[in-house]
Design a protein around this motif. Structure first.
Motif, PDB file in Angstrom:
ATOM      1  N   SER A 103       0.830  -1.210   0.000  1.00  0.00           N
ATOM      2  CA  SER A 103       0.000   0.000   0.000  1.00  0.00           C
ATOM      3  C   SER A 103       0.862   1.256   0.000  1.00  0.00           C
ATOM      4  O   SER A 103       0.560   2.234  -0.704  1.00  0.00           O
ATOM      5  CB  SER A 103      -0.925   0.025   1.225  1.00  0.00           C
ATOM      6  OG  SER A 103      -1.841  -1.030   1.190  1.00  0.00           O
ATOM      7  N   ARG A 148       2.429   1.616  -3.372  1.00  0.00           N
ATOM      8  CA  ARG A 148       1.420   1.943  -4.397  1.00  0.00           C
ATOM      9  C   ARG A 148       1.108   3.435  -4.445  1.00  0.00           C
ATOM     10  O   ARG A 148       0.607   3.930  -5.470  1.00  0.00           O
ATOM     11  CB  ARG A 148       0.140   1.142  -4.150  1.00  0.00           C
ATOM     12  CG  ARG A 148      -0.843   1.217  -5.317  1.00  0.00           C
ATOM     13  CD  ARG A 148      -2.046   0.335  -5.137  1.00  0.00           C
ATOM     14  NE  ARG A 148      -2.875   0.754  -4.021  1.00  0.00           N
ATOM     15  CZ  ARG A 148      -4.133   0.351  -3.837  1.00  0.00           C
ATOM     16  NH1 ARG A 148      -4.690  -0.489  -4.709  1.00  0.00           N
ATOM     17  NH2 ARG A 148      -4.823   0.755  -2.798  1.00  0.00           N
ATOM     18  N   ASN A 176       0.146   0.380 -11.054  1.00  0.00           N
ATOM     19  CA  ASN A 176       0.982  -0.792 -11.287  1.00  0.00           C
ATOM     20  C   ASN A 176       0.163  -2.066 -11.081  1.00  0.00           C
ATOM     21  O   ASN A 176      -0.293  -2.358  -9.969  1.00  0.00           O
ATOM     22  CB  ASN A 176       2.189  -0.769 -10.341  1.00  0.00           C
ATOM     23  CG  ASN A 176       3.177  -1.886 -10.634  1.00  0.00           C
ATOM     24  OD1 ASN A 176       2.914  -3.044 -10.347  1.00  0.00           O
ATOM     25  ND2 ASN A 176       4.313  -1.527 -11.203  1.00  0.00           N
ATOM     26  N   ILE A 222       1.484  -4.642  -8.426  1.00  0.00           N
ATOM     27  CA  ILE A 222       1.234  -4.258  -7.043  1.00  0.00           C
ATOM     28  C   ILE A 222      -0.219  -4.524  -6.681  1.00  0.00           C
ATOM     29  O   ILE A 222      -0.524  -5.089  -5.613  1.00  0.00           O
ATOM     30  CB  ILE A 222       1.587  -2.768  -6.809  1.00  0.00           C
ATOM     31  CG1 ILE A 222       3.100  -2.563  -6.932  1.00  0.00           C
ATOM     32  CG2 ILE A 222       1.101  -2.312  -5.431  1.00  0.00           C
ATOM     33  CD1 ILE A 222       3.546  -1.109  -6.849  1.00  0.00           C
ATOM     34  N   ASN A 223      -1.144  -4.138  -7.553  1.00  0.00           N
ATOM     35  CA  ASN A 223      -2.571  -4.345  -7.270  1.00  0.00           C
ATOM     36  C   ASN A 223      -2.938  -5.826  -7.191  1.00  0.00           C
ATOM     37  O   ASN A 223      -3.755  -6.224  -6.365  1.00  0.00           O
ATOM     38  CB  ASN A 223      -3.423  -3.634  -8.335  1.00  0.00           C
ATOM     39  CG  ASN A 223      -3.486  -2.140  -8.098  1.00  0.00           C
ATOM     40  OD1 ASN A 223      -3.934  -1.691  -7.049  1.00  0.00           O
ATOM     41  ND2 ASN A 223      -3.013  -1.367  -9.060  1.00  0.00           N
ATOM     42  N   CYS A 231      -8.777  -4.055  -5.399  1.00  0.00           N
ATOM     43  CA  CYS A 231      -7.420  -4.140  -5.982  1.00  0.00           C
ATOM     44  C   CYS A 231      -7.419  -4.940  -7.277  1.00  0.00           C
ATOM     45  O   CYS A 231      -6.797  -4.530  -8.273  1.00  0.00           O
ATOM     46  CB  CYS A 231      -6.466  -4.776  -4.980  1.00  0.00           C
ATOM     47  SG  CYS A 231      -6.184  -3.797  -3.500  1.00  0.00           S
TER      48      CYS A 231
END
Length: 580
Positions: free
Chosen positions: A312, A315, A321, A324-325, A344
């Motif tokens: 988080s 991010r 990205n 990352i999600n 996400c």
């Protein structure tokens, strides 16, 4: 080849006064009780055994292991009592992936010479798993060779894997006494002390490890864990020092950066935390696979909250990205926060390699929140975009089936099968849906079609066999079908249950119990399987066992087991309150 042979002969001649089993035969000094002719014969035999052994070594160097095996067989024929040659032969078999044959011979050799440490060590190296036999074998080796480091470490690991922490601790403590300068012994002693909940002792062992080997990384991470257990806030300076040492030894070490960032964040030192997470973000811009590394460091240890914190924070600088999600969604799933996970996952883009997995995960999260209609609508949207995608079609049909919309599911699967008529995954799903829709005969024919297309399709073999058992028909054929499925997937609890249930229907209750007891272990007492075992106990007059197993079945029941729950409760009611 001629040159090779000459070299071999020269080497063999030079070593001809050694027997292969390691005994020196001195020239001019015959063994007591032997005649001169016998001594000469023995020397010739030793020479020939040495020759064939050296030939085997040369073949082995050239990776011609089949020829090496034949040469070793000839050597053993000349010196059949040589344990050394037998071991070399076993190793040669192992190199050719003839593991079963190698293991059998190693077992025989160890039984023939039970006090030969080399034979026992070879057997231990070939053995897999940490069963009781392995424990006894390693303990025996350590009795015979009390200074064998390999055996100390292996036995200690076996003890740790079996939860015998105290025995492991005592073993590694003994090892530090015998090998006071061996850093590995202190490291594993620290491991056992940490597991046993003795952080002070563990700290001393890890520090001793670093005293002996100052450049090691892992003991520093273990010390970080120990200091955290003793109080992250009060040991903050020590933890920072250790992590900076790691970064000095391994600049850019991701685990050290993650732990440092988390430490600053958890102790509300947000400025330093932001600096660390910004650094990780810059690295991710250069290499997006770094996100996977972060997930692999934190998630296997169920550190989902830490993963959420790290990802988080990163991010913030990289909101779009996809990697990352995706992993942040996985972390929220681990925390059982489905709405956050969906939020996400919806940000993962179609070019991501796990995009389809993301779509299916979102659908299942909706379903698990009892929002099956939303799951269907979501998958329908993607089904329209990719009508040829078999996975999406199959799962969408499953959701329609769960929603009792069997006709829609059947139509969808039949439409997909027109494009791929021999796709066994679609056919299997169709057979299951037809069965749920009450069209059992059509379901049976579908399963037969799958088996004709793929005789190794364990799921279809099992499904058809179990269906016959449920119907009480074709029980001999059902037995063969399920046995074949179990050969293909021997550790499958559901197939094991089917085999037990077939025996139950054949009124072979003892056999049924044998397999059903295995099935409940493999399936971790799944409701239907546990109820089957309880039924079998009841048939053999084991009333108390039956009651206990019915209760176990209820304990593990899920919401979709509504029918089974009612049946089990009724059986328990009759057992606990029998009608007089």
């Amino acid at each position: 080849m001629k040159h090779l042979t000459m070299c071999t002969l020269a080497l063999a001649s030079a070593l001809s006064f050694f027997s292969v089993s390691g005994c020196i035969k001195e020239s001019g000094a015959p063994i007591l009780g032997e005649t001169d002719s016998e001594n000469v014969a023995d020397q010739e035999s030793d020479f020939q055994a040495s020759y064939y052994y050296l030939m085997a070594r040369l073949y082995d160097i050239k990776n011609e292991t089949d020829l090496a095996q034949k040469a070793l067989e000839k050597a053993i024929a000349k010196d059949p009592d040589s344990s050394f040659l037998q071991r070399e032969y076993i190793i040669c078999l192992q190199k050719q992936e003839k593991s079963g044959q190698a293991m059998a011979l190693a077992q025989l050799l160890a039984e023939k010479y039970p006090d030969d440490v080399e034979n026992l060590l070879l057997l231990a190296r070939l053995k897999k798993g940490d069963d009781k036999d392995m424990t006894l074998l390693l303990e025996r080796i350590l009795e015979l060779a009390p200074e064998d480091k390999e055996t100390f470490l292996r036995l200690g690991k076996v003890y740790m894997d079996e939860g015998m922490t105290l025995k492991a601790m005592n073993l590694f403590s003994r090892m530090t006494t015998i090998f006071p300068d061996y850093y590995v012994a202190y490291f594993y002693l620290g491991e056992t002390q940490r597991i046993a909940g003795n952080p002070e002792a563990a700290k001393k062992s890890y520090l001793k490890t670093l005293e002996l080997e100052p450049d090691l990384i892992e003991p520093r991470f273990r010390l970080v864990d120990v200091y955290k257990a003793m109080g992250e806030e009060i040991n903050k300076a020590e933890i920072i020092k250790l992590l900076n040492q790691v970064l000095s030894l391994e600049p850019g070490d991701e685990k050290a950066l993650i732990e440092l960032g988390l430490l600053y964040f958890n102790t509300k030192d947000y400025q330093n935390a932001d600096d660390i997470f910004a650094l990780l973000g810059r690295e991710i811009r250069k290499n997006t696979d770094l996100v996977l590394n972060i997930a692999q460091i934190l998630m296997p240890e169920d550190r989902y909250q830490d993963a959420v914190t790290v990802l988080s924070q990163i991010r913030k600088a990289l909101p779009g990205n996809a990697n990352i999600n995706f992993f942040l969604g996985m972390a929220y799933e681990g925390l059982e926060k489905p709405d956050k996970a969906i939020e996400c996952y919806l940000k993962v883009t179609p070019d991501h390699p796990q995009y389809k997995k993301t779509i299916l995960s979102i659908a299942f999260l909706y379903r698990d929140m009892n929002r099956t209609v939303e799951a269907i609508q979501f998958l329908e949207q993607h089904h329209r975009q990719s009508p040829q995608d078999i996975d999406i079609t199959s799962y969408l049909a499953s959701f329609y089936q769960e929603n009792n919309s069997h006709d829609i599911a059947v139509t969808m699967l039949q439409r997909a099968l027109k494009e791929a008529p021999q796709n066994t995954d679609l056919l299997f799903k169709l057979g299951v849906v037809l069965d749920a829709a009450g069209q059992r005969r059509k379901s049976i024919e579908t399963m037969k079609t799958i088996i004709r297309l793929d005789s190794e399709h364990a799921s279809a073999l099992n499904y058809l066999g179990y269906t016959y058992a449920e119907m009480g028909i074709n029980l001999n054929q059902a037995l063969k079908l399920v046995q074949r499925a179990l050969e293909i997937r021997p550790e499958d609890g559901y197939i094991m249950d089917s085999l037990g249930w077939v025996y139950f229907k054949k009124q072979a209750y003892d056999k049924a119990i044998f397999y059903l007891e295995k099935a409940v272990e493999l399936s971790e007492y799944e409701t239907v399987i546990a109820a089957h075992l309880a039924d079998a106990y009841l048939k053999t007059g084991q009333r108390e066992k039956a009651i206990a197993m019915y209760k176990k079945a209820l304990d593990n029941a899920k919401p979709d087991h509504e029918k089974e729950i009612m049946e089990i409760k009724e059986k328990l009611k009759n057992l606990e309150n029998p009608v007089q």
